[in-house]
Design an enzyme around this catalytic site. Structure first.
Site, PDB file in Angstrom:
ATOM      1  N   LYS A 195       1.113  -1.713   0.846  1.00 19.19           N
ATOM      2  CA  LYS A 195       0.069  -0.139  -0.594  1.00 19.19           C
ATOM      3  C   LYS A 195       0.679   1.634  -0.100  1.00 19.19           C
ATOM      4  O   LYS A 195       0.347   2.132  -0.601  1.00 19.19           O
ATOM      5  CB  LYS A 195      -1.260   0.312   1.090  1.00 19.19           C
ATOM      6  CG  LYS A 195      -2.548  -0.833   1.291  1.00 19.19           C
ATOM      7  CD  LYS A 195      -2.251  -2.239   1.002  1.00 19.19           C
ATOM      8  CE  LYS A 195      -2.725  -2.753   0.171  1.00 19.19           C
ATOM      9  NZ  LYS A 195      -2.180  -4.988   0.177  1.00 19.19           N
TER      10      LYS A 195
ATOM     11  N   HIS B   4     -21.835  16.065   4.277  1.00 20.11           N
ATOM     12  CA  HIS B   4     -21.989  16.522   2.438  1.00 20.11           C
ATOM     13  C   HIS B   4     -20.408  17.403   2.236  1.00 20.11           C
ATOM     14  O   HIS B   4     -20.380  18.617   3.608  1.00 20.11           O
ATOM     15  CB  HIS B   4     -23.668  16.992   1.666  1.00 20.11           C
ATOM     16  CG  HIS B   4     -22.630  17.803   1.065  1.00 20.11           C
ATOM     17  ND1 HIS B   4     -23.236  17.198  -0.512  1.00 20.11           N
ATOM     18  CD2 HIS B   4     -23.249  18.828   0.068  1.00 20.11           C
ATOM     19  CE1 HIS B   4     -23.086  16.900  -1.477  1.00 20.11           C
ATOM     20  NE2 HIS B   4     -23.768  18.449  -1.337  1.00 20.11           N
TER      21      HIS B   4
ATOM     22  N   VAL C 243      -0.487 -21.429 -17.374  1.00 17.56           N
ATOM     23  CA  VAL C 243       0.548 -21.481 -18.163  1.00 17.56           C
ATOM     24  C   VAL C 243       1.683 -22.650 -17.956  1.00 17.56           C
ATOM     25  O   VAL C 243       1.459 -23.875 -16.856  1.00 17.56           O
ATOM     26  CB  VAL C 243       1.866 -20.433 -17.248  1.00 17.56           C
ATOM     27  CG1 VAL C 243       3.087 -20.616 -17.327  1.00 17.56           C
ATOM     28  CG2 VAL C 243       0.566 -19.392 -17.269  1.00 17.56           C
TER      29      VAL C 243
HETATM   30  P1  NAI Z   1      -5.726 -15.714  -4.096  1.00 18.56           P
HETATM   31  O1  NAI Z   1      -6.384 -16.911  -3.480  1.00 18.56           O
HETATM   32  O2  NAI Z   1      -6.270 -14.607  -3.505  1.00 18.56           O
HETATM   33  O3  NAI Z   1      -5.971 -15.836  -5.764  1.00 18.56           O
HETATM   34  C1  NAI Z   1      -4.960 -17.027  -6.375  1.00 18.56           C
HETATM   35  C2  NAI Z   1      -4.994 -16.636  -8.362  1.00 18.56           C
HETATM   36  O4  NAI Z   1      -4.580 -17.580  -8.379  1.00 18.56           O
HETATM   37  C3  NAI Z   1      -7.033 -17.041  -8.060  1.00 18.56           C
HETATM   38  O5  NAI Z   1      -7.136 -16.431  -8.563  1.00 18.56           O
HETATM   39  C4  NAI Z   1      -6.749 -18.676  -8.533  1.00 18.56           C
HETATM   40  O6  NAI Z   1      -7.391 -18.928  -9.755  1.00 18.56           O
HETATM   41  C5  NAI Z   1      -5.210 -18.435  -9.473  1.00 18.56           C
HETATM   42  N1  NAI Z   1      -4.286 -19.159 -10.209  1.00 18.56           N
HETATM   43  C6  NAI Z   1      -3.827 -20.596  -9.071  1.00 18.56           C
HETATM   44  N2  NAI Z   1      -3.282 -21.158  -9.377  1.00 18.56           N
HETATM   45  C7  NAI Z   1      -3.495 -20.846 -10.869  1.00 18.56           C
HETATM   46  C8  NAI Z   1      -2.298 -21.358 -11.680  1.00 18.56           C
HETATM   47  N3  NAI Z   1      -1.675 -22.173 -12.054  1.00 18.56           N
HETATM   48  N4  NAI Z   1      -2.889 -20.048 -13.344  1.00 18.56           N
HETATM   49  C9  NAI Z   1      -3.283 -19.142 -13.223  1.00 18.56           C
HETATM   50  N5  NAI Z   1      -3.664 -18.655 -12.595  1.00 18.56           N
HETATM   51  C10 NAI Z   1      -3.787 -19.559 -11.310  1.00 18.56           C
HETATM   52  O7  NAI Z   1      -4.030 -15.842  -3.525  1.00 18.56           O
HETATM   53  P2  NAI Z   1      -3.687 -13.835  -3.608  1.00 18.56           P
HETATM   54  O8  NAI Z   1      -3.286 -13.074  -4.528  1.00 18.56           O
HETATM   55  O9  NAI Z   1      -2.065 -14.885  -4.237  1.00 18.56           O
HETATM   56  O10 NAI Z   1      -3.466 -13.678  -1.992  1.00 18.56           O
HETATM   57  C11 NAI Z   1      -3.329 -14.882  -1.491  1.00 18.56           C
HETATM   58  C12 NAI Z   1      -3.965 -14.452  -0.143  1.00 18.56           C
HETATM   59  O11 NAI Z   1      -3.427 -13.279   0.179  1.00 18.56           O
HETATM   60  C13 NAI Z   1      -4.816 -14.662   0.181  1.00 18.56           C
HETATM   61  O12 NAI Z   1      -5.864 -15.431   0.513  1.00 18.56           O
HETATM   62  C14 NAI Z   1      -5.377 -12.804  -0.002  1.00 18.56           C
HETATM   63  O13 NAI Z   1      -6.537 -12.244   0.214  1.00 18.56           O
HETATM   64  C15 NAI Z   1      -4.698 -12.100   0.619  1.00 18.56           C
HETATM   65  N6  NAI Z   1      -4.046 -11.103   0.375  1.00 18.56           N
HETATM   66  C16 NAI Z   1      -4.805 -10.155   0.813  1.00 18.56           C
HETATM   67  C17 NAI Z   1      -5.114  -8.857   0.848  1.00 18.56           C
HETATM   68  C18 NAI Z   1      -5.806  -7.597   1.059  1.00 18.56           C
HETATM   69  O14 NAI Z   1      -6.997  -7.632   1.938  1.00 18.56           O
HETATM   70  N7  NAI Z   1      -5.841  -6.050   0.434  1.00 18.56           N
HETATM   71  C19 NAI Z   1      -3.702  -8.327   0.168  1.00 18.56           C
HETATM   72  C20 NAI Z   1      -2.584  -9.670  -0.327  1.00 18.56           C
HETATM   73  C21 NAI Z   1      -3.169 -10.660  -0.473  1.00 18.56           C
END
Ligand code: NAI
Length: 469
Positions: free
Chosen positions: A51, A443, A237
Protein backbone atom coordinates in the site's frame (compact mmCIF):
# COMPACT_ATOMS: atom_id res chain seq x y z
CA UNK A 1 16.92 -22.74 34.43
CA UNK A 2 14.71 -20.36 32.42
CA UNK A 3 11.52 -19.10 34.04
CA UNK A 4 8.34 -20.75 32.80
CA UNK A 5 6.05 -18.63 30.63
CA UNK A 6 2.23 -18.51 30.71
CA UNK A 7 2.26 -18.12 26.93
CA UNK A 8 4.79 -18.33 24.13
CA UNK A 9 3.63 -16.95 20.79
CA UNK A 10 5.44 -18.17 17.67
CA UNK A 11 5.39 -15.59 14.90
CA UNK A 12 5.11 -11.81 15.21
CA UNK A 13 2.73 -10.94 12.35
CA UNK A 14 -0.58 -9.19 13.01
CA UNK A 15 -1.92 -12.42 14.57
CA UNK A 16 1.01 -13.10 16.88
CA UNK A 17 2.06 -9.65 18.05
CA UNK A 18 -1.51 -8.54 18.78
CA UNK A 19 -2.14 -11.75 20.76
CA UNK A 20 1.10 -11.26 22.70
CA UNK A 21 0.23 -7.67 23.68
CA UNK A 22 -3.31 -8.69 24.62
CA UNK A 23 -1.94 -11.55 26.75
CA UNK A 24 0.51 -9.25 28.52
CA UNK A 25 -2.27 -6.74 29.16
CA UNK A 26 -4.30 -9.56 30.70
CA UNK A 27 -1.47 -10.34 33.09
CA UNK A 28 0.10 -13.35 31.34
CA UNK A 29 3.87 -13.77 31.38
CA UNK A 30 4.38 -13.75 27.63
CA UNK A 31 7.19 -14.26 25.13
CA UNK A 32 7.09 -13.94 21.35
CA UNK A 33 9.54 -15.77 19.08
CA UNK A 34 10.37 -14.46 15.60
CA UNK A 35 13.01 -15.74 13.17
CA UNK A 36 12.77 -12.84 10.72
CA UNK A 37 11.66 -9.22 11.23
CA UNK A 38 9.03 -8.18 13.75
CA UNK A 39 5.69 -7.60 12.02
CA UNK A 40 5.49 -10.69 9.80
CA UNK A 41 4.35 -10.76 6.18
CA UNK A 42 1.79 -7.96 6.52
CA UNK A 43 4.33 -5.37 7.66
CA UNK A 44 7.48 -6.56 5.92
CA UNK A 45 6.38 -8.22 2.69
CA UNK A 46 2.63 -7.65 2.33
CA UNK A 47 -0.03 -5.09 3.14
CA UNK A 48 2.12 -2.19 4.32
CA UNK A 49 4.85 -2.19 1.63
CA UNK A 50 2.25 -2.82 -1.11
CA UNK A 51 0.00 0.00 0.00
CA UNK A 52 2.96 2.35 0.48
CA UNK A 53 4.14 1.71 -3.09
CA UNK A 54 0.55 2.07 -4.30
CA UNK A 55 0.25 5.41 -2.53
CA UNK A 56 3.09 6.66 -4.76
CA UNK A 57 1.72 5.02 -7.90
CA UNK A 58 -1.74 6.42 -7.28
CA UNK A 59 -0.42 9.96 -6.88
CA UNK A 60 1.69 9.49 -10.01
CA UNK A 61 -1.41 8.41 -11.94
CA UNK A 62 -3.35 11.41 -10.63
CA UNK A 63 -0.46 13.73 -11.50
CA UNK A 64 -0.74 12.57 -15.12
CA UNK A 65 -4.28 14.03 -15.10
CA UNK A 66 -3.23 17.37 -13.56
CA UNK A 67 -4.01 19.27 -16.77
CA UNK A 68 -7.67 18.43 -16.32
CA UNK A 69 -7.52 19.90 -12.79
CA UNK A 70 -5.99 23.14 -14.01
CA UNK A 71 -2.54 22.35 -12.65
CA UNK A 72 0.52 22.70 -14.85
CA UNK A 73 3.28 20.23 -14.29
CA UNK A 74 6.05 19.51 -16.71
CA UNK A 75 8.70 16.83 -16.73
CA UNK A 76 6.72 14.42 -14.59
CA UNK A 77 8.76 11.33 -13.80
CA UNK A 78 9.49 9.01 -10.91
CA UNK A 79 12.50 7.67 -9.04
CA UNK A 80 11.91 4.03 -8.06
CA UNK A 81 14.85 4.01 -5.66
CA UNK A 82 13.38 6.95 -3.75
CA UNK A 83 9.94 5.32 -3.75
CA UNK A 84 11.52 2.16 -2.32
CA UNK A 85 13.48 4.15 0.27
CA UNK A 86 10.28 5.77 1.50
CA UNK A 87 8.56 2.36 1.64
CA UNK A 88 11.47 1.02 3.70
CA UNK A 89 11.23 4.02 6.04
CA UNK A 90 7.49 3.45 6.51
CA UNK A 91 8.02 -0.24 7.26
CA UNK A 92 10.90 0.54 9.60
CA UNK A 93 8.88 3.14 11.50
CA UNK A 94 5.94 0.78 12.02
CA UNK A 95 8.30 -2.09 12.93
CA UNK A 96 10.00 0.02 15.60
CA UNK A 97 6.58 1.08 16.89
CA UNK A 98 5.41 -2.54 17.09
CA UNK A 99 8.61 -3.60 18.85
CA UNK A 100 8.33 -0.87 21.45
CA UNK A 101 4.64 -1.71 22.01
CA UNK A 102 5.64 -5.32 22.72
CA UNK A 103 8.48 -4.25 25.02
CA UNK A 104 6.54 -1.60 26.90
CA UNK A 105 3.79 -4.14 27.59
CA UNK A 106 6.39 -6.49 29.08
CA UNK A 107 6.44 -9.08 26.28
CA UNK A 108 9.83 -10.80 25.97
CA UNK A 109 10.99 -10.76 22.34
CA UNK A 110 13.10 -13.77 21.39
CA UNK A 111 14.92 -13.90 18.06
CA UNK A 112 15.32 -17.33 16.53
CA UNK A 113 13.67 -20.33 14.98
CA UNK A 114 11.12 -22.00 17.25
CA UNK A 115 10.44 -25.74 17.22
CA UNK A 116 7.71 -27.17 19.43
CA UNK A 117 9.32 -30.17 21.17
CA UNK A 118 6.32 -31.19 23.27
CA UNK A 119 3.15 -29.64 24.68
CA UNK A 120 5.04 -27.34 27.02
CA UNK A 121 8.53 -26.94 25.63
CA UNK A 122 10.02 -25.01 22.75
CA UNK A 123 13.52 -25.12 21.31
CA UNK A 124 14.88 -21.81 20.04
CA UNK A 125 17.73 -21.90 17.56
CA UNK A 126 19.61 -18.93 16.25
CA UNK A 127 23.02 -18.55 14.66
CA UNK A 128 25.13 -19.94 17.47
CA UNK A 129 22.77 -20.87 20.25
CA UNK A 130 20.14 -23.38 21.16
CA UNK A 131 17.88 -22.75 24.16
CA UNK A 132 14.84 -24.48 25.59
CA UNK A 133 11.86 -22.66 27.09
CA UNK A 134 8.90 -24.03 29.00
CA UNK A 135 5.40 -22.64 28.92
CA UNK A 136 1.80 -23.38 29.93
CA UNK A 137 0.42 -22.49 26.52
CA UNK A 138 1.72 -22.07 22.96
CA UNK A 139 0.12 -19.98 20.24
CA UNK A 140 1.18 -20.75 16.66
CA UNK A 141 0.89 -17.70 14.40
CA UNK A 142 3.49 -18.59 11.78
CA UNK A 143 1.56 -17.30 8.76
CA UNK A 144 1.98 -18.37 5.15
CA UNK A 145 4.38 -18.38 2.20
CA UNK A 146 3.75 -17.86 -1.52
CA UNK A 147 2.85 -21.04 -3.43
CA UNK A 148 5.18 -21.79 -6.33
CA UNK A 149 3.25 -23.87 -8.90
CA UNK A 150 4.94 -26.75 -10.69
CA UNK A 151 5.42 -25.10 -14.08
CA UNK A 152 8.39 -25.84 -16.30
CA UNK A 153 10.81 -22.89 -16.13
CA UNK A 154 9.24 -21.42 -12.96
CA UNK A 155 12.70 -21.06 -11.39
CA UNK A 156 13.99 -18.84 -14.22
CA UNK A 157 15.55 -15.49 -13.38
CA UNK A 158 12.96 -12.68 -13.20
CA UNK A 159 10.11 -15.07 -12.40
CA UNK A 160 9.33 -13.58 -9.02
CA UNK A 161 6.84 -13.60 -6.15
CA UNK A 162 5.36 -10.53 -4.48
CA UNK A 163 8.24 -10.66 -1.95
CA UNK A 164 10.79 -9.81 -4.65
CA UNK A 165 8.55 -7.46 -6.60
CA UNK A 166 8.05 -5.34 -3.49
CA UNK A 167 11.77 -4.70 -3.20
CA UNK A 168 12.47 -4.13 -6.90
CA UNK A 169 14.87 -1.18 -7.30
CA UNK A 170 16.28 0.88 -10.21
CA UNK A 171 13.49 0.20 -12.68
CA UNK A 172 10.25 -1.63 -13.14
CA UNK A 173 9.83 -4.10 -15.98
CA UNK A 174 8.33 -2.32 -18.99
CA UNK A 175 5.89 -5.22 -19.10
CA UNK A 176 4.89 -7.65 -16.37
CA UNK A 177 3.07 -10.93 -16.85
CA UNK A 178 1.09 -11.93 -13.77
CA UNK A 179 0.18 -15.57 -13.17
CA UNK A 180 -2.91 -15.50 -10.92
CA UNK A 181 -5.64 -12.86 -10.92
CA UNK A 182 -6.30 -13.02 -7.17
CA UNK A 183 -5.92 -10.18 -4.69
CA UNK A 184 -2.12 -9.96 -4.85
CA UNK A 185 -2.07 -10.19 -8.65
CA UNK A 186 -4.71 -7.50 -9.03
CA UNK A 187 -3.17 -5.06 -6.53
CA UNK A 188 0.28 -5.37 -8.07
CA UNK A 189 -1.24 -5.08 -11.55
CA UNK A 190 -2.74 -1.78 -10.39
CA UNK A 191 0.65 -0.58 -9.12
CA UNK A 192 2.37 -1.50 -12.39
CA UNK A 193 -0.35 0.05 -14.57
CA UNK A 194 -0.37 3.27 -12.56
CA UNK A 195 3.41 3.50 -12.96
CA UNK A 196 2.96 3.24 -16.74
CA UNK A 197 4.06 -0.35 -17.39
CA UNK A 198 2.17 -2.91 -19.46
CA UNK A 199 0.44 -5.77 -17.64
CA UNK A 200 -0.89 -9.11 -18.86
CA UNK A 201 -2.77 -11.32 -16.39
CA UNK A 202 -3.15 -15.08 -16.82
CA UNK A 203 -5.87 -16.50 -14.56
CA UNK A 204 -6.87 -20.17 -14.34
CA UNK A 205 -10.50 -19.58 -13.23
CA UNK A 206 -13.23 -18.22 -15.48
CA UNK A 207 -12.76 -14.71 -14.06
CA UNK A 208 -10.28 -12.70 -12.05
CA UNK A 209 -10.98 -12.49 -8.29
CA UNK A 210 -12.93 -15.77 -8.46
CA UNK A 211 -13.59 -15.67 -4.71
CA UNK A 212 -15.53 -12.42 -5.00
CA UNK A 213 -19.01 -11.94 -6.39
CA UNK A 214 -19.21 -11.76 -10.19
CA UNK A 215 -20.16 -8.10 -10.27
CA UNK A 216 -16.93 -7.18 -8.46
CA UNK A 217 -14.80 -9.36 -10.76
CA UNK A 218 -16.41 -7.81 -13.82
CA UNK A 219 -16.13 -4.23 -12.54
CA UNK A 220 -12.47 -4.63 -11.58
CA UNK A 221 -11.66 -6.39 -14.87
CA UNK A 222 -13.34 -3.63 -16.86
CA UNK A 223 -11.43 -1.01 -14.92
CA UNK A 224 -8.06 -2.73 -15.36
CA UNK A 225 -8.68 -3.17 -19.09
CA UNK A 226 -9.51 0.53 -19.35
CA UNK A 227 -6.09 1.21 -17.82
CA UNK A 228 -4.48 -1.02 -20.46
CA UNK A 229 -4.30 -4.49 -18.87
CA UNK A 230 -4.71 -7.62 -20.96
CA UNK A 231 -6.57 -10.34 -19.07
CA UNK A 232 -6.78 -14.03 -20.01
CA UNK A 233 -9.17 -16.23 -18.04
CA UNK A 234 -9.56 -20.02 -18.06
CA UNK A 235 -5.91 -19.93 -19.04
CA UNK A 236 -3.16 -22.20 -17.81
CA UNK A 237 0.55 -21.48 -18.02
CA UNK A 238 2.38 -24.56 -19.26
CA UNK A 239 5.95 -23.42 -19.71
CA UNK A 240 8.28 -20.48 -19.16
CA UNK A 241 11.32 -20.17 -21.41
CA UNK A 242 14.27 -17.79 -20.97
CA UNK A 243 14.92 -16.02 -24.27
CA UNK A 244 18.30 -14.80 -25.48
CA UNK A 245 17.58 -11.08 -24.85
CA UNK A 246 16.75 -11.63 -21.18
CA UNK A 247 13.05 -11.87 -22.00
CA UNK A 248 10.80 -14.58 -20.69
CA UNK A 249 8.45 -16.39 -23.02
CA UNK A 250 5.33 -17.58 -21.26
CA UNK A 251 3.42 -20.36 -22.99
CA UNK A 252 -0.17 -20.81 -21.90
CA UNK A 253 -3.27 -22.70 -22.95
CA UNK A 254 -6.64 -21.08 -23.29
CA UNK A 255 -9.91 -21.98 -24.96
CA UNK A 256 -8.68 -21.06 -28.42
CA UNK A 257 -5.52 -23.15 -28.09
CA UNK A 258 -1.88 -22.77 -27.05
CA UNK A 259 -0.51 -19.23 -27.09
CA UNK A 260 2.57 -17.41 -25.93
CA UNK A 261 3.43 -13.96 -24.72
CA UNK A 262 6.66 -12.45 -23.47
CA UNK A 263 7.90 -9.93 -20.93
CA UNK A 264 11.00 -9.11 -18.91
CA UNK A 265 9.34 -10.18 -15.68
CA UNK A 266 6.72 -12.68 -14.51
CA UNK A 267 4.98 -12.38 -11.15
CA UNK A 268 3.65 -15.58 -9.61
CA UNK A 269 0.64 -14.88 -7.37
CA UNK A 270 -1.38 -18.10 -7.18
CA UNK A 271 -2.06 -18.17 -3.45
CA UNK A 272 -0.25 -18.71 -0.18
CA UNK A 273 0.34 -21.86 1.83
CA UNK A 274 0.44 -22.36 5.59
CA UNK A 275 3.91 -22.08 7.05
CA UNK A 276 4.62 -25.05 9.32
CA UNK A 277 8.06 -26.05 8.09
CA UNK A 278 10.38 -27.03 10.93
CA UNK A 279 7.74 -26.09 13.50
CA UNK A 280 7.33 -29.49 15.15
CA UNK A 281 9.97 -31.73 16.71
CA UNK A 282 10.07 -35.48 16.06
CA UNK A 283 8.20 -36.41 19.22
CA UNK A 284 5.11 -34.34 18.68
CA UNK A 285 2.33 -34.79 16.20
CA UNK A 286 -0.51 -32.39 15.58
CA UNK A 287 -3.65 -32.97 13.49
CA UNK A 288 -3.68 -31.17 10.15
CA UNK A 289 -6.54 -30.08 7.92
CA UNK A 290 -4.87 -30.50 4.54
CA UNK A 291 -1.90 -28.13 4.56
CA UNK A 292 -3.32 -26.14 7.50
CA UNK A 293 -3.21 -26.79 11.22
CA UNK A 294 -6.55 -28.13 12.40
CA UNK A 295 -8.23 -26.13 15.20
CA UNK A 296 -11.57 -26.23 17.01
CA UNK A 297 -13.84 -23.22 17.62
CA UNK A 298 -11.57 -22.19 20.50
CA UNK A 299 -8.54 -22.18 18.20
CA UNK A 300 -7.14 -25.20 20.06
CA UNK A 301 -5.16 -27.69 18.03
CA UNK A 302 -5.36 -31.44 18.68
CA UNK A 303 -3.14 -30.70 21.72
CA UNK A 304 -5.26 -28.70 24.16
CA UNK A 305 -2.74 -26.11 25.29
CA UNK A 306 -1.39 -25.44 21.79
CA UNK A 307 -3.46 -22.93 19.84
CA UNK A 308 -3.17 -21.68 16.24
CA UNK A 309 -4.49 -18.58 14.44
CA UNK A 310 -4.14 -16.64 11.19
CA UNK A 311 -2.92 -17.91 7.82
CA UNK A 312 -1.64 -21.16 9.31
CA UNK A 313 -5.24 -22.35 9.91
CA UNK A 314 -7.99 -22.70 7.32
CA UNK A 315 -9.99 -19.56 6.60
CA UNK A 316 -9.49 -16.04 5.35
CA UNK A 317 -5.85 -15.03 4.95
CA UNK A 318 -6.24 -11.48 6.18
CA UNK A 319 -4.20 -9.47 8.69
CA UNK A 320 -7.24 -8.12 10.52
CA UNK A 321 -8.79 -11.61 10.75
CA UNK A 322 -5.57 -12.91 12.33
CA UNK A 323 -5.47 -10.03 14.84
CA UNK A 324 -9.10 -10.61 15.82
CA UNK A 325 -8.45 -14.34 16.24
CA UNK A 326 -5.39 -13.52 18.37
CA UNK A 327 -7.42 -11.37 20.73
CA UNK A 328 -10.25 -13.92 20.93
CA UNK A 329 -7.82 -16.78 21.60
CA UNK A 330 -6.17 -14.96 24.49
CA UNK A 331 -9.61 -14.16 25.91
CA UNK A 332 -10.54 -17.85 25.62
CA UNK A 333 -7.28 -18.81 27.39
CA UNK A 334 -8.42 -16.54 30.22
CA UNK A 335 -11.91 -18.11 30.34
CA UNK A 336 -13.58 -15.12 28.74
CA UNK A 337 -16.06 -15.09 25.88
CA UNK A 338 -14.47 -13.62 22.73
CA UNK A 339 -15.28 -9.92 22.49
CA UNK A 340 -15.07 -9.77 18.68
CA UNK A 341 -17.56 -11.02 16.05
CA UNK A 342 -15.16 -13.41 14.34
CA UNK A 343 -17.56 -14.28 11.53
CA UNK A 344 -17.90 -10.74 10.15
CA UNK A 345 -14.64 -10.08 8.30
CA UNK A 346 -14.43 -7.20 5.86
CA UNK A 347 -12.35 -7.95 2.80
CA UNK A 348 -10.61 -5.18 0.86
CA UNK A 349 -8.76 -4.78 -2.42
CA UNK A 350 -6.73 -1.64 -2.90
CA UNK A 351 -7.44 -1.13 -6.57
CA UNK A 352 -8.48 2.23 -7.93
CA UNK A 353 -11.35 2.57 -7.15
CA UNK A 354 -11.13 0.30 -4.12
CA UNK A 355 -13.21 -2.78 -3.36
CA UNK A 356 -14.55 -3.59 0.10
CA UNK A 357 -17.05 -6.31 0.95
CA UNK A 358 -18.52 -7.52 4.21
CA UNK A 359 -21.16 -10.05 5.18
CA UNK A 360 -23.14 -11.87 2.56
CA UNK A 361 -23.02 -10.97 -1.12
CA UNK A 362 -26.19 -10.69 -3.21
CA UNK A 363 -25.07 -13.82 -5.08
CA UNK A 364 -24.57 -15.85 -1.87
CA UNK A 365 -27.89 -14.71 -0.41
CA UNK A 366 -29.72 -15.76 -3.58
CA UNK A 367 -27.87 -19.08 -3.73
CA UNK A 368 -29.06 -19.72 -0.15
CA UNK A 369 -32.68 -18.85 -1.11
CA UNK A 370 -32.78 -15.97 1.36
CA UNK A 371 -35.47 -13.34 0.93
CA UNK A 372 -33.46 -10.17 0.48
CA UNK A 373 -33.78 -6.59 -0.61
CA UNK A 374 -30.95 -4.84 -2.42
CA UNK A 375 -30.22 -1.12 -2.47
CA UNK A 376 -27.62 0.20 -4.87
CA UNK A 377 -26.20 3.61 -5.61
CA UNK A 378 -23.94 4.43 -8.57
CA UNK A 379 -21.01 6.64 -7.54
CA UNK A 380 -21.29 8.81 -10.65
CA UNK A 381 -24.26 10.43 -8.86
CA UNK A 382 -22.16 11.17 -5.77
CA UNK A 383 -20.92 14.79 -5.56
CA UNK A 384 -17.58 13.92 -3.90
CA UNK A 385 -16.86 11.41 -6.67
CA UNK A 386 -17.67 13.95 -9.37
CA UNK A 387 -15.63 16.79 -7.84
CA UNK A 388 -12.61 14.57 -7.32
CA UNK A 389 -12.72 13.13 -10.86
CA UNK A 390 -13.67 9.73 -9.48
CA UNK A 391 -14.51 6.76 -11.61
CA UNK A 392 -17.57 4.62 -12.13
CA UNK A 393 -18.41 2.58 -9.04
CA UNK A 394 -21.22 1.66 -6.68
CA UNK A 395 -22.30 1.03 -3.11
CA UNK A 396 -24.60 -1.96 -2.68
CA UNK A 397 -26.33 -2.89 0.56
CA UNK A 398 -28.28 -6.11 1.16
CA UNK A 399 -30.95 -6.47 3.83
CA UNK A 400 -33.03 -9.37 5.06
CA UNK A 401 -36.60 -8.78 3.88
CA UNK A 402 -38.37 -10.01 7.03
CA UNK A 403 -36.28 -8.21 9.66
CA UNK A 404 -34.92 -5.34 7.59
CA UNK A 405 -31.47 -6.09 9.03
CA UNK A 406 -28.37 -5.40 6.98
CA UNK A 407 -26.70 -8.71 6.08
CA UNK A 408 -24.09 -7.65 3.56
CA UNK A 409 -22.52 -4.86 1.55
CA UNK A 410 -20.29 -4.45 -1.48
CA UNK A 411 -18.48 -1.18 -2.10
CA UNK A 412 -16.61 -0.44 -5.31
CA UNK A 413 -15.56 3.16 -4.95
CA UNK A 414 -12.91 5.55 -3.66
CA UNK A 415 -12.25 5.06 0.08
CA UNK A 416 -14.35 1.89 0.11
CA UNK A 417 -11.81 0.36 2.49
CA UNK A 418 -12.28 3.22 4.97
CA UNK A 419 -16.08 3.08 4.76
CA UNK A 420 -16.77 -0.65 5.04
CA UNK A 421 -16.36 -0.60 8.84
CA UNK A 422 -19.69 1.20 9.17
CA UNK A 423 -21.43 -1.66 7.37
CA UNK A 424 -19.56 -4.24 9.47
CA UNK A 425 -20.80 -2.43 12.61
CA UNK A 426 -24.34 -2.51 11.24
CA UNK A 427 -24.21 -6.25 10.50
CA UNK A 428 -22.58 -7.10 13.86
CA UNK A 429 -25.21 -5.16 15.78
CA UNK A 430 -28.26 -6.24 13.81
CA UNK A 431 -28.97 -2.74 12.52
CA UNK A 432 -31.66 -2.31 9.89
CA UNK A 433 -31.54 -0.27 6.71
CA UNK A 434 -33.80 2.20 8.54
CA UNK A 435 -31.22 2.50 11.34
CA UNK A 436 -28.53 3.29 8.78
CA UNK A 437 -30.77 5.76 6.97
CA UNK A 438 -31.58 7.58 10.21
CA UNK A 439 -28.17 9.19 10.67
CA UNK A 440 -26.88 12.35 9.02
CA UNK A 441 -23.77 11.84 6.91
CA UNK A 442 -21.74 14.92 6.02
CA UNK A 443 -21.83 16.50 2.58
CA UNK A 444 -19.97 16.20 0.30
CA UNK A 445 -18.55 12.78 1.18
CA UNK A 446 -18.29 9.36 -0.40
CA UNK A 447 -20.27 7.91 2.49
CA UNK A 448 -23.39 9.76 1.41
CA UNK A 449 -23.65 6.86 -1.05
CA UNK A 450 -24.42 4.60 1.94
CA UNK A 451 -27.45 6.77 2.79
CA UNK A 452 -28.57 6.58 -0.82
CA UNK A 453 -28.06 2.81 -1.06
CA UNK A 454 -30.00 2.04 2.14
CA UNK A 455 -32.77 4.44 1.07
CA UNK A 456 -32.85 2.70 -2.31
CA UNK A 457 -33.88 -0.51 -0.52
CA UNK A 458 -37.29 1.10 -0.08
CA UNK A 459 -37.15 2.93 -3.42
CA UNK A 460 -36.65 6.26 -1.60
CA UNK A 461 -33.13 7.34 -2.61
CA UNK A 462 -33.29 11.10 -3.18
CA UNK A 463 -30.41 11.35 -5.65
CA UNK A 464 -31.49 8.50 -7.88
CA UNK A 465 -33.90 8.65 -10.81
CA UNK A 466 -37.19 6.95 -9.89
CA UNK A 467 -37.45 3.37 -11.07
CA UNK A 468 -39.90 2.83 -13.92
CA UNK A 469 -43.30 1.95 -12.52
P1 NAI B 1 -5.60 -15.73 -4.14
O1 NAI B 1 -6.02 -17.04 -3.64
O2 NAI B 1 -6.36 -14.50 -3.78
O3 NAI B 1 -5.56 -15.75 -5.74
C1 NAI B 1 -4.80 -16.66 -6.47
C2 NAI B 1 -5.37 -16.69 -7.89
O4 NAI B 1 -4.52 -17.48 -8.69
C3 NAI B 1 -6.76 -17.29 -7.97
O5 NAI B 1 -7.56 -16.42 -8.71
C4 NAI B 1 -6.53 -18.62 -8.68
O6 NAI B 1 -7.62 -19.01 -9.47
C5 NAI B 1 -5.32 -18.31 -9.52
N1 NAI B 1 -4.49 -19.46 -9.86
C6 NAI B 1 -4.12 -20.49 -9.06
N2 NAI B 1 -3.27 -21.30 -9.72
C7 NAI B 1 -3.07 -20.76 -10.95
C8 NAI B 1 -2.28 -21.10 -12.09
N3 NAI B 1 -1.47 -22.17 -12.08
N4 NAI B 1 -2.35 -20.31 -13.18
C9 NAI B 1 -3.13 -19.19 -13.18
N5 NAI B 1 -3.88 -18.83 -12.15
C10 NAI B 1 -3.85 -19.58 -11.03
O7 NAI B 1 -4.06 -15.62 -3.75
P2 NAI B 1 -3.08 -14.39 -3.74
O8 NAI B 1 -3.52 -13.31 -4.66
O9 NAI B 1 -1.73 -14.98 -3.95
O10 NAI B 1 -3.21 -13.86 -2.25
C11 NAI B 1 -2.91 -14.71 -1.14
C12 NAI B 1 -3.74 -14.35 0.06
O11 NAI B 1 -3.35 -13.09 0.57
C13 NAI B 1 -5.21 -14.28 -0.26
O12 NAI B 1 -5.96 -15.00 0.67
C14 NAI B 1 -5.53 -12.82 -0.17
O13 NAI B 1 -6.86 -12.58 0.29
C15 NAI B 1 -4.49 -12.29 0.81
N6 NAI B 1 -4.22 -10.89 0.50
C16 NAI B 1 -5.08 -9.95 0.91
C17 NAI B 1 -4.90 -8.64 0.57
C18 NAI B 1 -5.89 -7.63 0.99
O14 NAI B 1 -6.66 -7.88 1.88
N7 NAI B 1 -5.94 -6.45 0.37
C19 NAI B 1 -3.75 -8.22 -0.23
C20 NAI B 1 -2.93 -9.30 -0.64
C21 NAI B 1 -3.15 -10.58 -0.28
Amino acid sequence: MQERYDLIVIGSGPGGYVAAIKAAKMGMKTAIVERREIGGTCLNRGCIPTKTLMYSSHLYAIAKEFQELGIHCSGLSYDLNRIQDRKDQVVDKIRKGTKSLLESNGVTIIEGNATIMDADSIRIQNADEETFLTTDRILIATGSNPIIPAIEGINSKNVITSDELLSQRDQLYSKLIIIGGGVIGIELATFYLEMGSAVEIIEAADRILPNMEKEVSQSVAMNLKKKGAIIHTKAKVVKIIEDSDNSLICEYEEKSGQKSTSAKGILVAVGRRANTEGLFGNDISIAMDGAHIKVNEKFQTSIDNIYAIGDVIKGRQLAHAASAQGIATVEIMNNQTPSIHLDIIPSCIYTSPEVAVVGMSEEEAKANDLEIKVGKYPMLGNSKTILSTGERGFVKVISDTASGRIIGATLFCERATDMVGELATAIANGLTSQDLASVIRPHPTYEEAITEAVEDIGGMAIHLMPRRR
